[in-house]
Design a protein around this motif. Structure first.
Motif, PDB file in Angstrom:
ATOM      1  N   THR A  72      37.338  40.917  32.244  1.00 54.79           N
ATOM      2  CA  THR A  72      36.925  40.415  33.552  1.00 54.79           C
ATOM      3  C   THR A  72      37.586  41.224  34.666  1.00 54.79           C
ATOM      4  OG1 THR A  72      36.593  38.206  32.634  1.00 54.79           O
ATOM      5  CG2 THR A  72      36.879  38.351  35.022  1.00 54.79           C
ATOM      6  N   ARG A  73      38.884  41.454  34.536  1.00 58.64           N
ATOM      7  CA  ARG A  73      39.620  42.234  35.538  1.00 58.64           C
ATOM      8  C   ARG A  73      39.193  43.706  35.513  1.00 58.64           C
ATOM      9  NH1 ARG A  73      43.659  39.077  33.545  1.00 58.64           N
ATOM     10  NH2 ARG A  73      44.450  40.740  32.220  1.00 58.64           N
ATOM     11  N   ARG A  74      39.072  44.265  34.311  1.00 64.34           N
ATOM     12  CA  ARG A  74      38.736  45.688  34.149  1.00 64.34           C
ATOM     13  C   ARG A  74      37.449  46.055  34.886  1.00 64.34           C
ATOM     14  NH1 ARG A  74      37.336  46.618  28.389  1.00 64.34           N
ATOM     15  NH2 ARG A  74      39.381  45.684  28.153  1.00 64.34           N
ATOM     16  N   THR A  78      34.386  38.841  39.743  1.00 63.31           N
ATOM     17  CA  THR A  78      35.068  37.816  40.546  1.00 63.31           C
ATOM     18  C   THR A  78      34.355  36.474  40.557  1.00 63.31           C
ATOM     19  OG1 THR A  78      33.948  38.592  42.536  1.00 63.31           O
ATOM     20  CG2 THR A  78      36.128  39.533  42.067  1.00 63.31           C
TER      21      THR A  78
END
Length: 112
Positions: A72-74, A78
Motif C-alpha cells: 500500500t505504501r510502496r 491512500t
C-alpha cells in the motif's frame, strides 16, 4: 468474485504473485472501514468481470490495505478502492474510486 483474482494474505504473498506473473498486474486495493466497504464490494463485481475478460493478458490481485501495508505504501495508495497497474513490478498507472466496467477497460487499454 472470479477465481482468477488473487487475494494475498500478506505483503510477502503479494510480492510473490507479482514476481510470478508474466503479464501486467492490476492491483486492486480494498478497505474494510465503513466508508470503503460498499464501494469496494461494488468494485469486486467489476474487477471479477475484468479478470475474466482479460484472462491471459492481466493478473488481477485484490489487495486488502490492512493486510498488505508495505505494498500500500510502496504504490502510494491512500484510499479504497484504488487501482495500480503494474508492469514488471513498476507502477504505470493509478486510479481511485468506484469505476464502471467501461471505465476500468479504458484505464487498462490505455496502458496495456
Amino acid at each position: 468474485m472470479a477465481k482468477r483474482i488473487h487475494q494475498p494474505r500478506e505483503d510477502a504473498e503479494f510480492d510473490f504473485i507479482l514476481g510470478m506473473s508474466d503479464v501486467p498486474v492490476l492491483a486492486y486495493f480494498t478497505g474494510t472501514w465503513p466508508k470503503a466497504i460498499e464501494p469496494c464490494r461494488a468494485m469486486d463485481l467489476v474487477i471479477g468481470g475484468i479478470a475474466d475478460a482479460y484472462t491471459g493478458r492481466l493478473t488481477a490481485v485484490r489487495t486488502d490495505i490492512t493486510r498488505c501495508p508495505a505494498a500500500t505504501r510502496r504504490y502510494g495508495v491512500t484510499g479504497a478502492p484504488s487501482y495500480v497497474l503494474l508492469k514488471a513490478g513498476e507502477a504505470v498507472a493509478h486510479g481511485t474510486g468506484p469505476m464502471t466496467t467501461a471505465e476500468v477497460r479504458e484505464f487498462l487499454d490505455a496502458h496495456l
